[in-house]
Write a protein that holds these residues in place. Structure first.
Motif, PDB file in Angstrom:
ATOM      1  N   ALA A 138      42.072  21.717 137.846  1.00 50.28           N
ATOM      2  CA  ALA A 138      42.733  20.702 138.658  1.00 50.28           C
ATOM      3  C   ALA A 138      44.257  20.801 138.540  1.00 50.28           C
ATOM      4  CB  ALA A 138      42.258  19.316 138.237  1.00 50.28           C
ATOM      5  N   ASP A 139      44.773  21.067 137.356  1.00 45.95           N
ATOM      6  CA  ASP A 139      46.220  21.157 137.165  1.00 45.95           C
ATOM      7  C   ASP A 139      46.814  22.268 138.019  1.00 45.95           C
ATOM      8  OD1 ASP A 139      46.165  19.068 135.391  1.00 45.95           O
ATOM      9  OD2 ASP A 139      46.022  20.349 133.609  1.00 45.95           O
ATOM     10  N   SER A 140      46.173  23.415 137.988  1.00 42.18           N
ATOM     11  CA  SER A 140      46.662  24.538 138.781  1.00 42.18           C
ATOM     12  C   SER A 140      46.613  24.221 140.267  1.00 42.18           C
ATOM     13  CB  SER A 140      45.839  25.787 138.477  1.00 42.18           C
ATOM     14  OG  SER A 140      46.232  26.862 139.290  1.00 42.18           O
ATOM     15  N   PHE A 141      45.574  23.523 140.696  1.00 41.25           N
ATOM     16  CA  PHE A 141      45.431  23.165 142.101  1.00 41.25           C
ATOM     17  C   PHE A 141      46.546  22.213 142.538  1.00 41.25           C
ATOM     18  CE2 PHE A 141      43.556  20.298 145.340  1.00 41.25           C
ATOM     19  CZ  PHE A 141      43.342  21.233 146.343  1.00 41.25           C
ATOM     20  N   VAL A 142      46.841  21.206 141.716  1.00 43.25           N
ATOM     21  CA  VAL A 142      47.870  20.234 142.072  1.00 43.25           C
ATOM     22  C   VAL A 142      49.258  20.875 142.083  1.00 43.25           C
ATOM     23  CG1 VAL A 142      48.996  18.100 141.331  1.00 43.25           C
ATOM     24  CG2 VAL A 142      46.516  18.287 141.233  1.00 43.25           C
ATOM     25  N   ARG A 143      49.555  21.704 141.104  1.00 46.35           N
ATOM     26  CA  ARG A 143      50.882  22.329 141.019  1.00 46.35           C
ATOM     27  C   ARG A 143      51.167  23.219 142.224  1.00 46.35           C
ATOM     28  NH1 ARG A 143      49.433  23.529 135.662  1.00 46.35           N
ATOM     29  NH2 ARG A 143      49.158  25.705 136.320  1.00 46.35           N
ATOM     30  N   ASN A 144      50.139  23.872 142.738  1.00 43.30           N
ATOM     31  CA  ASN A 144      50.346  24.852 143.805  1.00 43.30           C
ATOM     32  C   ASN A 144      49.827  24.385 145.163  1.00 43.30           C
ATOM     33  OD1 ASN A 144      51.317  27.206 142.067  1.00 43.30           O
ATOM     34  ND2 ASN A 144      49.337  26.750 141.114  1.00 43.30           N
ATOM     35  N   LEU A 145      49.585  23.088 145.305  1.00 43.04           N
ATOM     36  CA  LEU A 145      48.951  22.581 146.517  1.00 43.04           C
ATOM     37  C   LEU A 145      49.696  22.996 147.781  1.00 43.04           C
ATOM     38  CD1 LEU A 145      46.772  20.836 147.835  1.00 43.04           C
ATOM     39  CD2 LEU A 145      48.248  18.837 147.480  1.00 43.04           C
ATOM     40  N   ASP A 146      51.020  22.924 147.773  1.00 47.84           N
ATOM     41  CA  ASP A 146      51.794  23.234 148.972  1.00 47.84           C
ATOM     42  C   ASP A 146      52.034  24.736 149.168  1.00 47.84           C
ATOM     43  OD1 ASP A 146      52.044  20.534 149.533  1.00 47.84           O
ATOM     44  OD2 ASP A 146      53.857  20.324 148.313  1.00 47.84           O
ATOM     45  N   LYS A 147      51.668  25.541 148.179  1.00 41.38           N
ATOM     46  CA  LYS A 147      51.954  26.976 148.254  1.00 41.38           C
ATOM     47  C   LYS A 147      50.707  27.812 148.520  1.00 41.38           C
ATOM     48  CE  LYS A 147      55.462  26.237 144.661  1.00 41.38           C
ATOM     49  NZ  LYS A 147      55.880  26.643 143.291  1.00 41.38           N
ATOM     50  N   ILE A 148      49.534  27.232 148.374  1.00 39.88           N
ATOM     51  CA  ILE A 148      48.297  28.013 148.489  1.00 39.88           C
ATOM     52  C   ILE A 148      48.130  28.535 149.908  1.00 39.88           C
ATOM     53  CG2 ILE A 148      45.788  27.925 148.309  1.00 39.88           C
ATOM     54  CD1 ILE A 148      46.101  25.756 146.198  1.00 39.88           C
ATOM     55  N   GLU A 149      47.839  29.822 150.015  1.00 39.76           N
ATOM     56  CA  GLU A 149      47.572  30.417 151.316  1.00 39.76           C
ATOM     57  C   GLU A 149      46.133  30.132 151.740  1.00 39.76           C
ATOM     58  OE1 GLU A 149      48.521  34.435 151.931  1.00 39.76           O
ATOM     59  OE2 GLU A 149      50.534  34.312 151.068  1.00 39.76           O
ATOM     60  N   LEU A 150      45.956  29.853 153.015  1.00 36.74           N
ATOM     61  CA  LEU A 150      44.608  29.621 153.529  1.00 36.74           C
ATOM     62  C   LEU A 150      43.828  30.928 153.534  1.00 36.74           C
ATOM     63  CD1 LEU A 150      45.322  27.226 156.535  1.00 36.74           C
ATOM     64  CD2 LEU A 150      44.337  26.633 154.317  1.00 36.74           C
ATOM     65  N   PRO A 151      42.552  30.883 153.211  1.00 36.87           N
ATOM     66  CA  PRO A 151      41.751  32.116 153.204  1.00 36.87           C
ATOM     67  C   PRO A 151      41.531  32.647 154.611  1.00 36.87           C
ATOM     68  CG  PRO A 151      40.361  30.205 152.820  1.00 36.87           C
ATOM     69  CD  PRO A 151      41.775  29.708 152.804  1.00 36.87           C
ATOM     70  N   ILE A 168      41.372  18.660 153.020  1.00 33.01           N
ATOM     71  CA  ILE A 168      41.519  17.200 153.080  1.00 33.01           C
ATOM     72  C   ILE A 168      42.937  16.788 152.710  1.00 33.01           C
ATOM     73  CG2 ILE A 168      40.785  15.023 152.012  1.00 33.01           C
ATOM     74  CD1 ILE A 168      38.015  16.259 151.662  1.00 33.01           C
ATOM     75  N   LEU A 169      43.473  17.394 151.648  1.00 35.97           N
ATOM     76  CA  LEU A 169      44.791  17.004 151.154  1.00 35.97           C
ATOM     77  C   LEU A 169      45.930  17.645 151.944  1.00 35.97           C
ATOM     78  CD1 LEU A 169      44.092  17.201 147.315  1.00 35.97           C
ATOM     79  CD2 LEU A 169      44.150  15.172 148.748  1.00 35.97           C
ATOM     80  N   ARG A 170      45.637  18.748 152.617  1.00 37.02           N
ATOM     81  CA  ARG A 170      46.671  19.422 153.406  1.00 37.02           C
ATOM     82  C   ARG A 170      46.100  19.782 154.772  1.00 37.02           C
ATOM     83  NH1 ARG A 170      49.011  24.955 151.201  1.00 37.02           N
ATOM     84  NH2 ARG A 170      47.765  25.762 152.914  1.00 37.02           N
ATOM     85  N   PRO A 171      45.915  18.785 155.632  1.00 39.24           N
ATOM     86  CA  PRO A 171      45.303  19.033 156.940  1.00 39.24           C
ATOM     87  C   PRO A 171      46.113  20.047 157.750  1.00 39.24           C
ATOM     88  CG  PRO A 171      45.511  16.674 156.494  1.00 39.24           C
ATOM     89  CD  PRO A 171      46.299  17.374 155.452  1.00 39.24           C
ATOM     90  N   ASP A 172      45.393  20.827 158.523  1.00 40.05           N
ATOM     91  CA  ASP A 172      46.038  21.856 159.330  1.00 40.05           C
ATOM     92  C   ASP A 172      45.288  21.949 160.652  1.00 40.05           C
ATOM     93  OD1 ASP A 172      46.294  24.807 160.330  1.00 40.05           O
ATOM     94  OD2 ASP A 172      47.951  24.552 158.920  1.00 40.05           O
ATOM     95  N   ASN A 173      45.992  21.676 161.745  1.00 39.80           N
ATOM     96  CA  ASN A 173      45.342  21.662 163.050  1.00 39.80           C
ATOM     97  C   ASN A 173      44.823  23.042 163.430  1.00 39.80           C
ATOM     98  OD1 ASN A 173      44.646  20.357 165.588  1.00 39.80           O
ATOM     99  ND2 ASN A 173      46.281  21.613 166.476  1.00 39.80           N
ATOM    100  N   GLU A 174      45.589  24.070 163.134  1.00 41.72           N
ATOM    101  CA  GLU A 174      45.151  25.433 163.451  1.00 41.72           C
ATOM    102  C   GLU A 174      43.890  25.790 162.674  1.00 41.72           C
ATOM    103  OE1 GLU A 174      46.765  30.059 163.179  1.00 41.72           O
ATOM    104  OE2 GLU A 174      48.102  28.375 162.721  1.00 41.72           O
ATOM    105  N   ALA A 175      43.820  25.357 161.428  1.00 43.21           N
ATOM    106  CA  ALA A 175      42.631  25.642 160.630  1.00 43.21           C
ATOM    107  C   ALA A 175      41.403  24.961 161.228  1.00 43.21           C
ATOM    108  CB  ALA A 175      42.851  25.174 159.200  1.00 43.21           C
ATOM    109  N   SER A 176      41.567  23.727 161.693  1.00 41.46           N
ATOM    110  CA  SER A 176      40.443  23.017 162.317  1.00 41.46           C
ATOM    111  C   SER A 176      39.981  23.732 163.574  1.00 41.46           C
ATOM    112  CB  SER A 176      40.861  21.576 162.642  1.00 41.46           C
ATOM    113  OG  SER A 176      41.234  20.885 161.472  1.00 41.46           O
ATOM    114  N   ILE A 177      40.925  24.262 164.334  1.00 41.44           N
ATOM    115  CA  ILE A 177      40.567  24.998 165.552  1.00 41.44           C
ATOM    116  C   ILE A 177      39.790  26.262 165.205  1.00 41.44           C
ATOM    117  CG2 ILE A 177      41.529  26.293 167.497  1.00 41.44           C
ATOM    118  CD1 ILE A 177      43.814  24.275 167.567  1.00 41.44           C
TER     119      ILE A 177
END
Length: 577
Positions: A138-151, A168-177
């Motif tokens: 969880a710590d690693s996930f929170v620290r890098n939340l804004d930097k993680i590349e989408l798969p 959920i925490l970083r919604p992305d319209n393109e990802a939903s499409i």
């Protein structure tokens, strides 16, 4: 040593290790030794990485001998340990997960619908990239939340817990499409015949993990169900379908019911030989759906409620009321009554939020349903019914004209509902407390909607019992003689008498029959327990409460005026009660 060395090299070799000079050296050595099996096996590994370089019969002809382990018993034991670990991992994959690492077992070690989804894998990652595959807590996930590349394959969000959290925490319209496009491709493949309809069921099976994690069902997924219902038999993966659809968003009933709910009902009702069983399945599904909608409504700010299609709530509750009435006829059992009460409890809870009732049309159960439950042979059913009616009463009082919290006028239909509801209250209190069952002489009393001829016939039948002349039709459903109360009334009067004896008072006579106001006076005059009729009824309510049937007392204390000010009251009030 060459066979063992080749075996080790075959196990550790990766693409970066296969170089032209190594290929040339192994090929030359293989020609010198006459295609030794160990060298042939190593060349096969090389060829898996570069088939365009290694050609010819040296590495391609014949069957390379399998490398043999030097300690077969040790290898067998290790295989057992690894199999046990994989089995445990597969079982844990179906359980709630911590969810802070990528689910690599999704397609590698699991079977079934999950294996058809791609796993989380980030292609074209660079040294400076932070991928989901690197996250393991969880710590690693929170620290890098804004930097993680989408798969690369975002549809893995349907089953991977870590990707679900990221979306959920970083919604992305393109990802939903992109997810929607993948689902549309599945639908298209089924339509044109390139894929079997079972693919849609596999997707629904996988969606269970998604809705369990997100507590929501995106509207983009609904087209899958419209196509599924055209070919679904109503049986396969029924639990998965109902689990997913129980998280339907609150949308306009004109679009939701004809396209989703009605086809769902038709599929389930036509697939089950016993109609009542299918109806119970639908009732439990609708109850879960209403519970999820209630959670959404109660978590929505008051100022945002008018933006929601609240008419869908009214439409759904009205529809379920019709279903429950049907069930009371097709499957009249205590189990069915309890399922119905689960729904009614949720519907009643919605009326306890005044801000919600200001914008939502008022609905109440039908008279037929309430009276059917009232005459149930189970005290648990009656107690829960009384508790639910009390909840309705508190909610309706908050929007009645003249109340400070009320900001709207009741429509004619709603005013009629309130009148019917007051009839429920009066009739149940007449039966249970006032010993005036089926009376129509009081204001709002409906006599439980029985025809006068039926009431007269029942009264004549009761008059034919000479053993208990005090038990008439009017008192036959009360706290003493009522079928659901008789056992507890007998137990309570015995406890009172035993308490008197324990205190040292000698009782010359014990109460032997159903308790009535006259029988209590007769027993008291003969040296029995000194208990007034009012004290008996109040004691019975407390006794039932102690046994887990507190709903009866809650309704009486919130409805009967002589009980609202306290449990006792003066003697004049007791005689009037």
């Amino acid at each position: 040593m060459r066979p063992q060395l080749c075996h080790i090299l075959a196990l550790i070799t990766r693409r970066k290790h296969v170089r032209p000079y190594r290929i040339q050296a192994v090929l030359e050595l293989s020609r010198q030794t006459g295609s030794e099996p160990a060298l042939t096996g190593l060349l096969r590994v090389f060829k898996n990485y570069y088939p365009e370089i290694i050609v010819g019969s040296t590495a391609g002809g014949g069957r390379a001998a399998a490398f043999k382990h030097p300690n077969t018993s040790w290898r067998e034991r290790l295989d057992e340990i690894q199999d046990e670990h994989r089995s445990k991992s597969r079982s844990e994959a179906t359980k709630p997960r911590d969810g802070f690492r990528v689910n690599h077992l999704l397609s590698k070690q699991t079977k079934g619908p999950h294996s058809k989804l791609p796993t989380v894998h980030t292609l074209h990652a660079q040294e400076s990239s932070i991928t989901l595959e690197e996250i393991d807590n969880a710590d690693s996930f929170v620290r890098n939340l804004d930097k993680i590349e989408l798969p690369s394959q975002l549809v893995a969000v349907l089953a991977d817990p870590l990707l679900q959290k990221l979306m959920i925490l970083r919604p992305d319209n393109e990802a939903s499409i992109r997810v929607r496009n993948w689902l549309n491709a599945c639908i298209t493949d089924v339509k044109v015949g390139d894929a079997d309809a079972s693919v849609l069921l596999d997707v629904v099976e996988v969606l269970q993990d998604y809705v369990a994690a997100t507590k929501s069902l995106p509207p983009t997924i609904l087209p899958i169900f419209r196509e599924l219902f055209a070919v679904w038999n109503g049986i396969n993966s029924q639990e998965a379908v109902l689990t997913v659809l129980a998280h339907l968003p609150i949308t306009d009933s004109e679009g939701l019911y004809p396209t989703i709910l009605l086809p769902l009902e038709n599929a389930i009702l036509s697939s089950t030989p016993v109609t009542a069983t299918a109806q119970v399945t639908l009732l439990r599904f609708y109850t879960t759906l209403l519970a999820n909608w209630s959670t959404i409504l109660l978590s929505t700010p008051s100022q945002s409620l008018p933006t929601l299609p609240l008419g869908s709530i009214t439409h759904l509750t009205t529809h379920i009321h019709t279903l429950t009435e049907t069930l009371t006829q097709t499957r009249a059992s205590v189990e069915t009554h309890l399922y119905i009460l689960d729904f009614l409890a949720l519907a009643a809870a919605l009326t306890t939020t005044p801000s919600l009732l200001q914008h939502m049309e008022l609905t109440i159960p039908s008279a037929n349903l309430i009276y059917t439950l009232h005459f149930s042979p189970s005290l648990a059913v009656l107690s829960r019914l009384c508790d639910i009616i009390t909840t309705y009463k508190h909610g309706l009082e908050s929007i009645m004209p003249g109340r400070v919290s009320s900001q709207r006028q009741l429509s004619p239909a709603e005013a009629a509902h309130v009148k019917i509801f007051n009839g429920f209250l009066m009739d149940i209190c007449n039966c249970v407390w006032r010993m005036k069952a089926f009376s129509t002489s009081d204001t709002n009393a409906q006599g439980c909607c029985l025809h006068p001829d039926v009431t007269e016939a029942l009264a004549a039948y009761m008059a034919g019992f000479d053993n208990h002349p005090d038990i008439t039709l009017a008192s036959a459903l009360g706290l003493s003689a009522g079928p659901v109360f008789a056992r507890w009334a007998r137990e309570y009067i015995q406890e009172v008498e035993d308490g008197e004896t324990a205190e040292g008072r000698e009782l010359r006579e014990r109460h032997r029959g159903p308790v009535t106001q006259r029988s209590l006076g007769v027993v008291r005059a003969r040296g029995g327990v000194d208990l007034s009729w009012q004290d008996y009824r109040l004691g019975m309510l407390e006794h039932l409460d102690g046994k887990g049937f507190g709903g009866v007392g809650r309704l009486m204390y919130n409805t009967m005026k002589i009980l609202m000010s306290g449990k006792g009251g003066n003697s004049q009030s007791q005689s009037q009660g």
